[in-house]
Scaffold this motif. Structure first.
Motif, PDB file in Angstrom:
ATOM      1  N   THR A  66       5.759 -13.581  -8.283  1.00 47.66           N
ATOM      2  CA  THR A  66       5.819 -12.206  -7.781  1.00 47.66           C
ATOM      3  C   THR A  66       4.727 -11.387  -8.452  1.00 47.66           C
ATOM      4  OG1 THR A  66       8.204 -12.319  -7.384  1.00 47.66           O
ATOM      5  CG2 THR A  66       7.230 -10.122  -7.547  1.00 47.66           C
ATOM      6  N   LYS A  67       3.835 -10.837  -7.648  1.00 46.16           N
ATOM      7  CA  LYS A  67       2.772  -9.989  -8.179  1.00 46.16           C
ATOM      8  C   LYS A  67       3.264  -8.551  -8.289  1.00 46.16           C
ATOM      9  CE  LYS A  67      -0.880 -12.838  -6.137  1.00 46.16           C
ATOM     10  NZ  LYS A  67      -2.008 -12.860  -5.173  1.00 46.16           N
ATOM     11  N   VAL A  68       2.895  -7.895  -9.364  1.00 45.58           N
ATOM     12  CA  VAL A  68       3.222  -6.478  -9.559  1.00 45.58           C
ATOM     13  C   VAL A  68       1.931  -5.685  -9.456  1.00 45.58           C
ATOM     14  CG1 VAL A  68       4.262  -4.753 -11.074  1.00 45.58           C
ATOM     15  CG2 VAL A  68       5.119  -7.110 -11.098  1.00 45.58           C
ATOM     16  N   ARG A  69       1.874  -4.799  -8.477  1.00 47.87           N
ATOM     17  CA  ARG A  69       0.668  -4.015  -8.218  1.00 47.87           C
ATOM     18  C   ARG A  69       0.949  -2.535  -8.505  1.00 47.87           C
ATOM     19  NH1 ARG A  69      -3.737  -5.509  -5.461  1.00 47.87           N
ATOM     20  NH2 ARG A  69      -2.603  -7.330  -4.633  1.00 47.87           N
ATOM     21  N   VAL A  70       0.080  -1.892  -9.267  1.00 46.48           N
ATOM     22  CA  VAL A  70       0.185  -0.452  -9.524  1.00 46.48           C
ATOM     23  C   VAL A  70      -0.535   0.274  -8.390  1.00 46.48           C
ATOM     24  CG1 VAL A  70      -0.334   1.443 -11.097  1.00 46.48           C
ATOM     25  CG2 VAL A  70       0.311  -0.801 -12.014  1.00 46.48           C
ATOM     26  N   LEU A  71       0.232   0.982  -7.549  1.00 43.81           N
ATOM     27  CA  LEU A  71      -0.329   1.676  -6.391  1.00 43.81           C
ATOM     28  C   LEU A  71      -0.707   3.115  -6.719  1.00 43.81           C
ATOM     29  CD1 LEU A  71       2.204   0.419  -3.692  1.00 43.81           C
ATOM     30  CD2 LEU A  71      -0.005  -0.558  -4.304  1.00 43.81           C
ATOM     31  N   SER A  95       5.939  11.081  -6.715  1.00 44.96           N
ATOM     32  CA  SER A  95       6.129  10.067  -7.756  1.00 44.96           C
ATOM     33  C   SER A  95       4.974  10.114  -8.753  1.00 44.96           C
ATOM     34  CB  SER A  95       6.202   8.670  -7.134  1.00 44.96           C
ATOM     35  OG  SER A  95       7.286   8.558  -6.228  1.00 44.96           O
ATOM     36  N   ASP A  96       5.298   9.881 -10.017  1.00 46.30           N
ATOM     37  CA  ASP A  96       4.257   9.790 -11.051  1.00 46.30           C
ATOM     38  C   ASP A  96       3.633   8.400 -11.072  1.00 46.30           C
ATOM     39  OD1 ASP A  96       4.522  12.435 -12.618  1.00 46.30           O
ATOM     40  OD2 ASP A  96       6.582  11.720 -12.475  1.00 46.30           O
ATOM     41  N   MET A  97       4.434   7.414 -10.763  1.00 42.34           N
ATOM     42  CA  MET A  97       3.984   6.018 -10.762  1.00 42.34           C
ATOM     43  C   MET A  97       4.609   5.315  -9.570  1.00 42.34           C
ATOM     44  SD  MET A  97       2.219   3.919 -13.009  1.00 42.34           S
ATOM     45  CE  MET A  97       2.533   4.693 -14.612  1.00 42.34           C
ATOM     46  N   VAL A  98       3.822   4.498  -8.865  1.00 41.64           N
ATOM     47  CA  VAL A  98       4.361   3.675  -7.776  1.00 41.64           C
ATOM     48  C   VAL A  98       3.971   2.226  -8.050  1.00 41.64           C
ATOM     49  CG1 VAL A  98       4.428   3.229  -5.305  1.00 41.64           C
ATOM     50  CG2 VAL A  98       4.161   5.587  -6.132  1.00 41.64           C
ATOM     51  N   LEU A  99       4.973   1.365  -8.112  1.00 39.85           N
ATOM     52  CA  LEU A  99       4.764  -0.062  -8.337  1.00 39.85           C
ATOM     53  C   LEU A  99       5.181  -0.832  -7.085  1.00 39.85           C
ATOM     54  CD1 LEU A  99       6.323  -0.480 -11.912  1.00 39.85           C
ATOM     55  CD2 LEU A  99       3.947   0.049 -11.321  1.00 39.85           C
ATOM     56  N   ARG A 105       0.856  -1.188   0.000  1.00 36.71           N
ATOM     57  CA  ARG A 105       0.000   0.000   0.000  1.00 36.71           C
ATOM     58  C   ARG A 105       0.892   1.237   0.000  1.00 36.71           C
ATOM     59  NH1 ARG A 105      -2.144  -3.677   3.594  1.00 36.71           N
ATOM     60  NH2 ARG A 105      -4.312  -4.326   3.191  1.00 36.71           N
ATOM     61  N   LEU A 106       0.340   2.347  -0.475  1.00 35.23           N
ATOM     62  CA  LEU A 106       1.101   3.600  -0.458  1.00 35.23           C
ATOM     63  C   LEU A 106       1.491   3.980   0.961  1.00 35.23           C
ATOM     64  CD1 LEU A 106      -0.789   5.808  -3.092  1.00 35.23           C
ATOM     65  CD2 LEU A 106       1.409   4.647  -3.375  1.00 35.23           C
ATOM     66  N   GLU A 156      -5.175   4.297 -13.709  1.00 36.72           N
ATOM     67  CA  GLU A 156      -5.450   2.861 -13.562  1.00 36.72           C
ATOM     68  C   GLU A 156      -4.536   2.270 -12.485  1.00 36.72           C
ATOM     69  OE1 GLU A 156      -5.953   0.958 -17.684  1.00 36.72           O
ATOM     70  OE2 GLU A 156      -4.952   2.877 -18.067  1.00 36.72           O
ATOM     71  N   THR A 157      -5.114   1.614 -11.510  1.00 35.21           N
ATOM     72  CA  THR A 157      -4.339   1.000 -10.441  1.00 35.21           C
ATOM     73  C   THR A 157      -4.864  -0.412 -10.171  1.00 35.21           C
ATOM     74  OG1 THR A 157      -5.800   1.958  -8.758  1.00 35.21           O
ATOM     75  CG2 THR A 157      -3.809   3.212  -9.315  1.00 35.21           C
ATOM     76  N   GLY A 158      -4.118  -1.155  -9.362  1.00 35.22           N
ATOM     77  CA  GLY A 158      -4.510  -2.504  -8.996  1.00 35.22           C
ATOM     78  C   GLY A 158      -3.472  -3.513  -9.440  1.00 35.22           C
ATOM     79  N   LEU A 159      -3.799  -4.788  -9.317  1.00 31.16           N
ATOM     80  CA  LEU A 159      -2.887  -5.856  -9.702  1.00 31.16           C
ATOM     81  C   LEU A 159      -2.695  -5.842 -11.216  1.00 31.16           C
ATOM     82  CD1 LEU A 159      -1.253  -8.246  -8.630  1.00 31.16           C
ATOM     83  CD2 LEU A 159      -3.267  -9.692  -9.021  1.00 31.16           C
TER      84      LEU A 159
END
Length: 529
Positions: free
Chosen positions: A493-498, A475-479, A461-462, A505-508
């Motif tokens: 390994t899951k990559v989640r866009v926070l 940050s412009d993007m947090v992964l 989580r952020l 667009e965010t989420g898994l």
């Protein structure tokens, strides 16, 4: 300037020589003056030095007389010199130019003398602006120049009918004299600064313009070095047009309505490159220059491997990359990139010949498109930022990887980690804007307050970012990377866009699979089987 007391008359004389040499600090070719005590002063950047140059002592404090004549080399007419009281005279048998400084009531208060060998001397005490006594307060506009000769040149171009003045000692000290005349300048509708077309001139004009009421100051831009060069080149009409077309001064970053429209219709040329994973691109729409991407995960999850995968992908696309890994050696970084290229973890097993290693090196980082930083451990942030700036501006790196943030601030004095991270993130954000690079920054996560940890597959989580809210804000993007290290089959390994400032667009976003034999992350679990 240096004040000297004449023991015979008990009056002040300011004396210096000008050696017509370049200033080591600002680069001006002829602004260095030598004071009577041997010290030097650059009148463009105001740099003072105590110990070089010839001496010239002025002992005669009586003002000298001369007469106005045509100065052909400067294309100045006798009429212009007469109006301004700019005279040619002699002192001790030596010809000298005399710029007479007068008070508002016309009384002579100072003289600036210019000798044939490029030396100068000042008698009396300078105050305010040269030529100020010639013009009444108020009016539509007044032009402020950087020197006396330039003021005469502009005045002559205007037929000696418009208000023109100059600062006495160049752009470096201009702010002081403009401040002394601020009330008089404020009485005009427009104040146009026409300083030299060089960095000290532009900087001095901006500092002076900032003193005035917003909307009153304007800055003229000349195609040649100064106003007198325009006059000598017989471009007086063009000089006048430059002054009429002077642009209103606005502090850096303030954009007007018309400028905003130009930005709207300008084609978007920001460079974008894809991640090496298609499903991640579906949500992020790729990597963009001018953006700051923060990558976060628990300890040992695979942040560095993810960065090396993305870096290798950019290198394959022909991009130039700067890679700063503060917890590993240059050799480890290079082997990591080459290993991805060979689908082989070279840091674990390296049975390749030197020829095979060289081939992998040449195919990845052998074309002067990969740079790294030979430093292990923490480093002072300003020093590191200067290195990153050099990578971008000096070596043409379009993409920067910085692994990781916590070690950057760990070497800074002080125990307030949040404040240190705030300051560093602000500097990194500004650097990305200034250089236009795309930056991937690695950041650690704090331990969850309810026990457990991100090393056991917890959702990122952020709010889990360690140290400061400025990390997600700037940050412009947090992964976020998520993997359960304790699971029996723990290669997923899951990559989640926070955070996704670009599209929201965010989420898994995707699941990556780690292959033990190749030492790589891939989207397809069976790719290497």
């Amino acid at each position: 300037e240096r004040n000297i007391i004449c023991t015979q008359t008990n009056t002040k004389v300011m004396a210096f020589t000008r050696t017509h040499q370049q200033c080591d600090k600002c680069g001006s070719s002829d602004a260095v003056g030598v004071n009577a005590d041997g010290s030097t002063m650059c009148f463009s950047c105001n740099t003072y030095s105590r110990s070089k140059g010839e001496k010239k002592v002025v002992t005669d404090t009586n003002f000298i007389t001369g007469k106005p004549i045509e100065i052909a080399r400067r294309c100045l007419t006798k009429e212009t010199c007469q109006k301004w009281g700019y005279h040619i005279g002699t002192e001790n048998g030596e010809q000298v130019h005399i710029a007479n400084y007068k008070s508002r009531n016309g009384a002579l208060v100072a003289q600036k003398l210019r000798y044939a060998n490029k030396t100068f001397a000042i008698k009396g005490e300078l105050y305010g602006l040269y030529g100020q006594h010639l013009w009444s307060s108020g009016g539509r506009r007044v032009v402020v120049c950087e020197g006396e000769i330039d003021a005469l040149s502009v005045s002559q171009a205007f037929g000696n009918k418009w208000a023109v003045v100059s600062v006495p000692n160049g752009a470096g000290g201009a702010k002081k004299y403009v401040s002394q005349a601020i009330d008089w300048l404020e009485s005009f509708e427009k104040v146009i600064f026409c300083f030299d077309n060089d960095d000290p001139g532009r900087d001095g004009a901006a500092k002076c313009a900032a003193l005035l009421t917003p909307g009153k100051a304007y800055i003229a831009e000349l195609p040649l070095k100064d106003a007198n060069d325009m006059l000598v080149a017989k471009r007086s009409e063009e000089l006048v047009n430059c002054l009429w077309q002077a642009r209103e001064y606005r502090p850096d970053g303030i954009v007007s309505g018309e400028d905003i429209w130009q930005a709207v219709i300008k084609e978007d040329t920001s460079e974008c490159q894809p991640y090496p994973y298609a499903t991640l691109n579906n949500m992020t729409h790729g990597l963009r220059r001018g953006e700051l991407v923060t990558l976060c995960a628990g300890s040992g999850i695979g942040k560095s491997l993810f960065c090396r995968e993305v870096c290798h992908h950019l290198l394959k696309l022909g991009e130039t990359v700067g890679y700063i890994a503060l917890e590993e050696s240059v050799r480890r970084t290079a082997l990591g990139i080459m290993g991805i290229h060979l689908n082989k973890p070279l840091h674990l097993e390296n049975d390749l010949s030197e020829k095979e290693l060289r081939k992998a090196f040449d195919e990845t980082m052998g074309n002067n498109n990969f740079y790294t930083y030979d430093h292990f451990g923490s480093t002072e942030s300003d020093n590191l930022l200067s290195k990153i700036k050099y990578l971008c501006k000096g070596l043409g790196c379009k993409w920067i990887f910085l692994d990781h943030l916590s070690i950057v601030v760990s070497g800074i004095a002080g125990d307030d980690e949040r404040r240190l991270i705030d300051n560093t993130m602000t500097k990194l954000r500004s650097l990305v804007e200034e250089t236009g690079c795309g930056m991937v920054l690695v950041s650690h996560l704090r331990r969850p307050p309810n026990g457990g940890g991100h090393e056991e597959g917890g959702v990122t989580r952020l709010s889990d970012l360690r140290g400061s809210h400025s990390i997600p804000q700037l940050s412009d993007m947090v992964l976020g990377l998520e993997r359960n290290q304790q699971k029996e089959n723990n290669n997923e390994t899951k990559v989640r866009v926070l955070k996704n400032r670009f599209s929201g667009e965010t989420g898994l976003a995707t699941t990556l699979f780690y292959d033990q034999d190749s030492g790589r992350y891939m989207e397809d679990e069976n790719q290497f089987k």
